[in-house]
Design an enzyme around this catalytic site. Sequence first.
Site, PDB file in Angstrom:
ATOM      1  N   THR A  96      39.118  41.992  38.930  1.00  0.00           N
ATOM      2  CA  THR A  96      37.682  41.905  38.645  1.00  0.00           C
ATOM      3  C   THR A  96      37.179  43.331  38.455  1.00  0.00           C
ATOM      4  O   THR A  96      37.204  44.129  39.396  1.00  0.00           O
ATOM      5  CB  THR A  96      36.918  41.251  39.819  1.00  0.00           C
ATOM      6  OG1 THR A  96      37.434  39.941  40.023  1.00  0.00           O
ATOM      7  CG2 THR A  96      35.439  41.167  39.510  1.00  0.00           C
ATOM      8  N   LYS A 171      32.654  36.086  35.156  1.00  0.00           N
ATOM      9  CA  LYS A 171      32.890  36.263  36.599  1.00  0.00           C
ATOM     10  C   LYS A 171      31.665  36.875  37.293  1.00  0.00           C
ATOM     11  O   LYS A 171      31.215  36.382  38.327  1.00  0.00           O
ATOM     12  CB  LYS A 171      34.128  37.154  36.781  1.00  0.00           C
ATOM     13  CG  LYS A 171      34.361  37.680  38.159  1.00  0.00           C
ATOM     14  CD  LYS A 171      35.160  36.755  39.013  1.00  0.00           C
ATOM     15  CE  LYS A 171      35.260  37.300  40.443  1.00  0.00           C
ATOM     16  NZ  LYS A 171      35.859  36.379  41.364  1.00  0.00           N
ATOM     17  N   LYS A 246      30.750  44.181  45.769  1.00  0.00           N
ATOM     18  CA  LYS A 246      31.400  44.759  44.578  1.00  0.00           C
ATOM     19  C   LYS A 246      30.955  44.002  43.320  1.00  0.00           C
ATOM     20  O   LYS A 246      30.562  44.613  42.321  1.00  0.00           O
ATOM     21  CB  LYS A 246      32.921  44.673  44.735  1.00  0.00           C
ATOM     22  CG  LYS A 246      33.684  45.138  43.510  1.00  0.00           C
ATOM     23  CD  LYS A 246      35.155  44.770  43.561  1.00  0.00           C
ATOM     24  CE  LYS A 246      35.765  44.912  42.177  1.00  0.00           C
ATOM     25  NZ  LYS A 246      37.124  44.423  42.080  1.00  0.00           N
TER      26      LYS A 246
HETATM   27  P1  NAD Z   1      44.076  44.249  47.256  1.00  0.00           P
HETATM   28  O1  NAD Z   1      43.449  45.542  47.566  1.00  0.00           O
HETATM   29  O2  NAD Z   1      44.627  43.400  48.374  1.00  0.00           O
HETATM   30  O3  NAD Z   1      45.270  44.448  46.191  1.00  0.00           O
HETATM   31  C1  NAD Z   1      45.272  45.417  45.195  1.00  0.00           C
HETATM   32  C2  NAD Z   1      46.681  46.003  45.138  1.00  0.00           C
HETATM   33  O4  NAD Z   1      46.764  46.916  44.048  1.00  0.00           O
HETATM   34  C3  NAD Z   1      47.045  46.781  46.392  1.00  0.00           C
HETATM   35  O5  NAD Z   1      48.238  46.248  46.943  1.00  0.00           O
HETATM   36  C4  NAD Z   1      47.242  48.207  45.893  1.00  0.00           C
HETATM   37  O6  NAD Z   1      48.258  48.921  46.580  1.00  0.00           O
HETATM   38  C5  NAD Z   1      47.613  47.967  44.450  1.00  0.00           C
HETATM   39  N1  NAD Z   1      47.384  49.126  43.593  1.00  0.00           N
HETATM   40  C6  NAD Z   1      46.279  49.924  43.506  1.00  0.00           C
HETATM   41  N2  NAD Z   1      46.456  50.869  42.571  1.00  0.00           N
HETATM   42  C7  NAD Z   1      47.696  50.672  42.054  1.00  0.00           C
HETATM   43  C8  NAD Z   1      48.456  51.331  41.073  1.00  0.00           C
HETATM   44  N3  NAD Z   1      47.982  52.407  40.424  1.00  0.00           N
HETATM   45  N4  NAD Z   1      49.701  50.863  40.788  1.00  0.00           N
HETATM   46  C9  NAD Z   1      50.184  49.783  41.430  1.00  0.00           C
HETATM   47  N5  NAD Z   1      49.517  49.112  42.393  1.00  0.00           N
HETATM   48  C10 NAD Z   1      48.284  49.561  42.698  1.00  0.00           C
HETATM   49  O7  NAD Z   1      42.990  43.429  46.440  1.00  0.00           O
HETATM   50  P2  NAD Z   1      42.990  41.849  46.148  1.00  0.00           P
HETATM   51  O8  NAD Z   1      42.200  41.147  47.189  1.00  0.00           O
HETATM   52  O9  NAD Z   1      44.381  41.408  45.843  1.00  0.00           O
HETATM   53  O10 NAD Z   1      42.080  41.820  44.833  1.00  0.00           O
HETATM   54  C11 NAD Z   1      42.591  42.208  43.575  1.00  0.00           C
HETATM   55  C12 NAD Z   1      41.514  41.968  42.530  1.00  0.00           C
HETATM   56  O11 NAD Z   1      41.160  40.590  42.526  1.00  0.00           O
HETATM   57  C13 NAD Z   1      40.211  42.730  42.793  1.00  0.00           C
HETATM   58  O12 NAD Z   1      39.698  43.187  41.562  1.00  0.00           O
HETATM   59  C14 NAD Z   1      39.304  41.698  43.431  1.00  0.00           C
HETATM   60  O13 NAD Z   1      37.939  41.959  43.194  1.00  0.00           O
HETATM   61  C15 NAD Z   1      39.755  40.438  42.727  1.00  0.00           C
HETATM   62  N6  NAD Z   1      39.522  39.198  43.482  1.00  0.00           N
HETATM   63  C16 NAD Z   1      39.818  39.122  44.804  1.00  0.00           C
HETATM   64  C17 NAD Z   1      39.581  37.939  45.496  1.00  0.00           C
HETATM   65  C18 NAD Z   1      39.901  37.823  46.966  1.00  0.00           C
HETATM   66  O14 NAD Z   1      39.423  36.865  47.594  1.00  0.00           O
HETATM   67  N7  NAD Z   1      40.673  38.728  47.544  1.00  0.00           N
HETATM   68  C19 NAD Z   1      39.047  36.827  44.822  1.00  0.00           C
HETATM   69  C20 NAD Z   1      38.806  36.918  43.460  1.00  0.00           C
HETATM   70  C21 NAD Z   1      39.036  38.114  42.788  1.00  0.00           C
END
Ligand code: NAD
Length: 299
Positions: A96, A171, A246
């Site tokens: 997102t 979204k 966010k």
């Molecule tokens: P998270 O922080 O758990 O996961 C993100 C991952 O990306 C981390 O493991 C991090 O180490 C990795 N990362 C960051 N930079 C990187 C890079 N340069 N190379 C490789 N890996 C890298 O976040 P999440 O909860 O998994 O959310 C991910 C996305 O999904 C976000 O944009 C969030 O807004 C969206 N989202 C989350 C939810 C939820 O409930 N968690 C729901 C809908 C949407």
Amino acid sequence: MATIGFIGLGNMGAPMAANLVKAGHQVTGFDLVSKAVAALAAKGGRAATSAAEPAGAGDIVITMLPAGPQVRSVYLDEGGLLANARRDALLIDCSTIDVETARAVAAAAKEAGFDMLDAPVSGGVAGAEAASLTFMVGGEAEVFARAQPILAAMGRTIVHAGPAGNGQAAKICNNMILGISMIAVCEAFSLAERLGLKAQTLFDISSKSSGQCWALTSYCPVPGPVPASPANRDYAPGFTASMMLKDLRLAQQAAGATATVTPLGAAAANFYQLFVDEGAGGLDFSGIYRLIRKPQSKI
Ligand code: NAD
């Protein structure tokens, strides 16, 4: 079976990649956190040590990263996707992020000869684990058709929202409705309490009246009426207040960029900022009820 590169194995990416493995695809995963990569390998995926590796390995490359800056970097940097993916690879960003970045990265991908989609999700970690996510997809119709069977291994509802960036637009518009309506429901329950009207009674009436909405009937912020809602487990998430903040900020950024009048969206963003500043960012977003009922309760 497709070969898939997956970058970003966090709370959402890990179960999404695991579902692709379960569906019989060969998944090569990378994350900055090596434990996350090892966890995917333990489930039958392949471990990579840089973003370039899954980029080069896949018919399809999926990213699930925190926000716009990480997406820009993973796609546009020297060791990144556009420099290392196969020219016929389909690129899908499920993070997102802001609409502007989504459109800029999609334009750069197109210029480099790639098909790309923005495909943010709703449904949270539970939806990612159950492969029941909703995907809101921006990009060309033929590219959407190519991605559909892969997205179907991770989600149940897959909607084409229009050209590049429209997945992100859908979204943030949806979550702006949700943030505002959650606050409205909280205010109504707080007022009802002060007027001597029981929460259950208000719920029974409003859930069948014009106040009916998802924040009330599926995610009731008051303990009791909806047993599965986070209010019944001390606002353990669910969808955290930080995540809601966010998305509301992204909506405000987009509103600013398009001169759209969104006073309630702005108020909701400020209210969630206050809640997060008070240390409640890790609570479910429905926990904002505690802030609204202040000073009787502590966050
Ligand atoms: P998270 O922080 O758990 O996961 C993100 C991952 O990306 C981390 O493991 C991090 O180490 C990795 N990362 C960051 N930079 C990187 C890079 N340069 N190379 C490789 N890996 C890298 O976040 P999440 O909860 O998994 O959310 C991910 C996305 O999904 C976000 O944009 C969030 O807004 C969206 N989202 C989350 C939810 C939820 O409930 N968690 C729901 C809908 C949407």
